[in-house]
Design a protein around this motif. Structure first.
Motif, PDB file in Angstrom:
ATOM      1  N   THR A 209       0.752  -1.096   0.022  1.00  0.00           N
ATOM      2  CA  THR A 209      -0.005   0.012  -0.060  1.00  0.00           C
ATOM      3  C   THR A 209       0.842   1.037  -0.187  1.00  0.00           C
ATOM      4  O   THR A 209       1.777   1.357   1.084  1.00  0.00           O
ATOM      5  CB  THR A 209      -0.908  -0.008   1.279  1.00  0.00           C
ATOM      6  OG1 THR A 209      -1.768  -0.947   1.246  1.00  0.00           O
ATOM      7  CG2 THR A 209      -1.686   1.252   1.477  1.00  0.00           C
ATOM      8  N   HIS A 210       0.761   2.141  -0.858  1.00  0.00           N
ATOM      9  CA  HIS A 210       1.530   3.038  -1.175  1.00  0.00           C
ATOM     10  C   HIS A 210       0.973   4.775  -1.178  1.00  0.00           C
ATOM     11  O   HIS A 210       1.445   5.555  -1.337  1.00  0.00           O
ATOM     12  CB  HIS A 210       2.428   3.107  -2.501  1.00  0.00           C
ATOM     13  CG  HIS A 210       3.079   1.710  -2.589  1.00  0.00           C
ATOM     14  ND1 HIS A 210       4.056   1.484  -1.665  1.00  0.00           N
ATOM     15  CD2 HIS A 210       3.096   0.730  -3.276  1.00  0.00           C
ATOM     16  CE1 HIS A 210       4.491   0.202  -1.775  1.00  0.00           C
ATOM     17  NE2 HIS A 210       3.957  -0.217  -3.033  1.00  0.00           N
ATOM     18  N   THR A 211      -0.570   4.508  -0.893  1.00  0.00           N
ATOM     19  CA  THR A 211      -1.172   5.771  -1.066  1.00  0.00           C
ATOM     20  C   THR A 211      -2.160   6.041   0.255  1.00  0.00           C
ATOM     21  O   THR A 211      -2.729   5.043   0.790  1.00  0.00           O
ATOM     22  CB  THR A 211      -2.193   5.981  -2.119  1.00  0.00           C
ATOM     23  OG1 THR A 211      -3.159   5.143  -2.233  1.00  0.00           O
ATOM     24  CG2 THR A 211      -1.293   5.602  -3.689  1.00  0.00           C
ATOM     25  N   GLN A 212      -2.499   7.242   0.389  1.00  0.00           N
ATOM     26  CA  GLN A 212      -3.301   7.443   1.662  1.00  0.00           C
ATOM     27  C   GLN A 212      -4.649   6.996   1.356  1.00  0.00           C
ATOM     28  O   GLN A 212      -5.306   6.616   2.124  1.00  0.00           O
ATOM     29  CB  GLN A 212      -3.433   9.136   1.899  1.00  0.00           C
ATOM     30  CG  GLN A 212      -4.142   9.422   3.190  1.00  0.00           C
ATOM     31  CD  GLN A 212      -3.780  10.880   3.588  1.00  0.00           C
ATOM     32  OE1 GLN A 212      -2.908  11.345   3.415  1.00  0.00           O
ATOM     33  NE2 GLN A 212      -4.932  11.396   4.213  1.00  0.00           N
ATOM     34  N   GLU A 213      -5.235   7.121   0.197  1.00  0.00           N
ATOM     35  CA  GLU A 213      -6.491   6.819  -0.368  1.00  0.00           C
ATOM     36  C   GLU A 213      -6.704   5.125   0.100  1.00  0.00           C
ATOM     37  O   GLU A 213      -7.578   4.916   0.539  1.00  0.00           O
ATOM     38  CB  GLU A 213      -6.554   7.186  -1.697  1.00  0.00           C
ATOM     39  CG  GLU A 213      -7.981   6.509  -2.170  1.00  0.00           C
ATOM     40  CD  GLU A 213      -8.288   6.732  -3.661  1.00  0.00           C
ATOM     41  OE1 GLU A 213      -9.507   6.828  -4.119  1.00  0.00           O
ATOM     42  OE2 GLU A 213      -7.660   6.197  -4.239  1.00  0.00           O
ATOM     43  N   MET A 214      -5.532   4.512  -0.428  1.00  0.00           N
ATOM     44  CA  MET A 214      -5.713   3.022  -0.219  1.00  0.00           C
ATOM     45  C   MET A 214      -5.744   2.544   1.415  1.00  0.00           C
ATOM     46  O   MET A 214      -6.640   1.736   1.725  1.00  0.00           O
ATOM     47  CB  MET A 214      -4.503   2.337  -0.904  1.00  0.00           C
ATOM     48  CG  MET A 214      -5.075   0.995  -1.121  1.00  0.00           C
ATOM     49  SD  MET A 214      -6.455   0.545  -2.254  1.00  0.00           S
ATOM     50  CE  MET A 214      -6.078   1.536  -3.550  1.00  0.00           C
ATOM     51  N   VAL A 215      -5.073   3.395   2.121  1.00  0.00           N
ATOM     52  CA  VAL A 215      -4.874   3.271   3.615  1.00  0.00           C
ATOM     53  C   VAL A 215      -6.430   3.499   4.086  1.00  0.00           C
ATOM     54  O   VAL A 215      -7.041   2.655   4.750  1.00  0.00           O
ATOM     55  CB  VAL A 215      -4.137   4.113   4.295  1.00  0.00           C
ATOM     56  CG1 VAL A 215      -4.408   4.136   5.814  1.00  0.00           C
ATOM     57  CG2 VAL A 215      -2.660   3.562   3.726  1.00  0.00           C
ATOM     58  N   GLU A 216      -7.013   4.453   3.605  1.00  0.00           N
ATOM     59  CA  GLU A 216      -8.355   4.828   4.057  1.00  0.00           C
ATOM     60  C   GLU A 216      -9.496   3.908   3.728  1.00  0.00           C
ATOM     61  O   GLU A 216     -10.467   3.395   4.393  1.00  0.00           O
ATOM     62  CB  GLU A 216      -8.819   6.315   3.493  1.00  0.00           C
ATOM     63  CG  GLU A 216      -7.954   7.443   4.273  1.00  0.00           C
ATOM     64  CD  GLU A 216      -8.181   8.502   3.630  1.00  0.00           C
ATOM     65  OE1 GLU A 216      -8.698   8.941   2.402  1.00  0.00           O
ATOM     66  OE2 GLU A 216      -7.616   9.628   4.117  1.00  0.00           O
ATOM     67  N   MET A 217      -9.259   3.318   2.329  1.00  0.00           N
ATOM     68  CA  MET A 217     -10.288   2.572   1.970  1.00  0.00           C
ATOM     69  C   MET A 217     -10.025   0.923   2.557  1.00  0.00           C
ATOM     70  O   MET A 217     -11.220   0.514   2.861  1.00  0.00           O
ATOM     71  CB  MET A 217     -10.328   2.213   0.303  1.00  0.00           C
ATOM     72  CG  MET A 217     -10.313   3.426  -0.459  1.00  0.00           C
ATOM     73  SD  MET A 217     -12.001   3.655  -0.512  1.00  0.00           S
ATOM     74  CE  MET A 217     -12.028   5.314   0.442  1.00  0.00           C
ATOM     75  N   ALA A 218      -8.965   0.597   2.655  1.00  0.00           N
ATOM     76  CA  ALA A 218      -8.842  -0.794   3.474  1.00  0.00           C
ATOM     77  C   ALA A 218      -9.091  -0.625   4.821  1.00  0.00           C
ATOM     78  O   ALA A 218      -9.719  -1.752   5.338  1.00  0.00           O
ATOM     79  CB  ALA A 218      -7.319  -1.218   3.080  1.00  0.00           C
ATOM     80  N   SER A 219      -8.870   0.420   5.357  1.00  0.00           N
ATOM     81  CA  SER A 219      -9.276   0.458   6.575  1.00  0.00           C
ATOM     82  C   SER A 219     -10.662   0.531   7.109  1.00  0.00           C
ATOM     83  O   SER A 219     -11.185  -0.092   7.972  1.00  0.00           O
ATOM     84  CB  SER A 219      -8.555   1.776   7.523  1.00  0.00           C
ATOM     85  OG  SER A 219      -7.105   1.864   7.327  1.00  0.00           O
TER      86      SER A 219
END
Length: 203
Positions: A96-106
């Motif tokens: 995971t390399h983007t803030q958006e993906m962190v937000e989506m996955a969380s």
């Protein structure tokens, strides 16, 4: 990958073309969202697509392996929480390399795992900004659902968040502040502990 999974993956990837948003894709790319392919598909469209499929471990794994923004987001929506091993979470976080993906996955996945609290406390103690963000995002959702930490969890949270609130990464600061707000909402005693440990007058 089974033929059935391969067909589903192919069908999903083809459907992105009809929903692509060049302006959104370009904007994300300019902000550092680095994927091999980014169609700029909106979140409501991705949610609608996800609703057309059952939770599916094999499909989620196949989607995540694609270096395509929309595939990875759908993977977080379609992964069955009761079948997600911690080893796979580690791999996904590593990739995971983007803030958006962190937000989506969380939001769509990590907060719902049985071992979410363990992950969250491990992540907030990490030196990696994206892991820290994920940890605070997960804890925020757990606190919002009324899950109270034990004494060790409280001490660990207050210790880590005191540093995170002054972190040079704005995303970490923001996630930590939101988390503190939810922590305080757990009750008067939690508010007292936070004010004493963090010296934040407005809490």
């Amino acid at each position: 990958m089974t033929e059935q999974t391969n067909e589903k993956l192919k069908q999903i990837k083809q459907s992105f073309r009809l929903l692509m948003n060049g302006v959104a894709s370009r904007s994300m790319r300019e902000k550092g969202a680095d994927y091999k392919i980014n169609w700029g598909v909106s979140l409501p469209d991705l949610q609608r697509m996800a609703s057309e499929y059952d939770k599916d471990y094999d499909l989620a794994i196949a989607l995540w392996k694609e270096d395509i923004r929309e595939c990875k987001i759908l993977a977080t929506m379609l992964m069955p929480v009761d079948k997600m091993p911690v080893e796979v979470v580690d791999i996904w976080m590593e990739q995971t390399h983007t803030q958006e993906m962190v937000e989506m996955a969380s939001f769509y996945l990590y907060q719902h795992l049985d071992y979410a609290p363990v992950l969250a406390y491990e992540w907030i103690a990490s030196a990696d900004s994206l892991r820290q963000m994920a940890g605070y995002l997960v804890l925020t959702r757990l606190f919002a659902r009324g899950q109270e930490p034990n004494e060790r969890g409280i001490n660990e949270f207050l210790d880590q968040v005191s540093t995170a609130l002054t972190d040079e990464h704005a995303g970490v600061q923001h996630a930590a502040m939101n988390c503190v707000t939810r922590f305080v909402d757990l009750g008067e005693e939690y508010g007292k502990m936070a004010r004493k440990a963090l010296r934040l007058d407005f809490l």
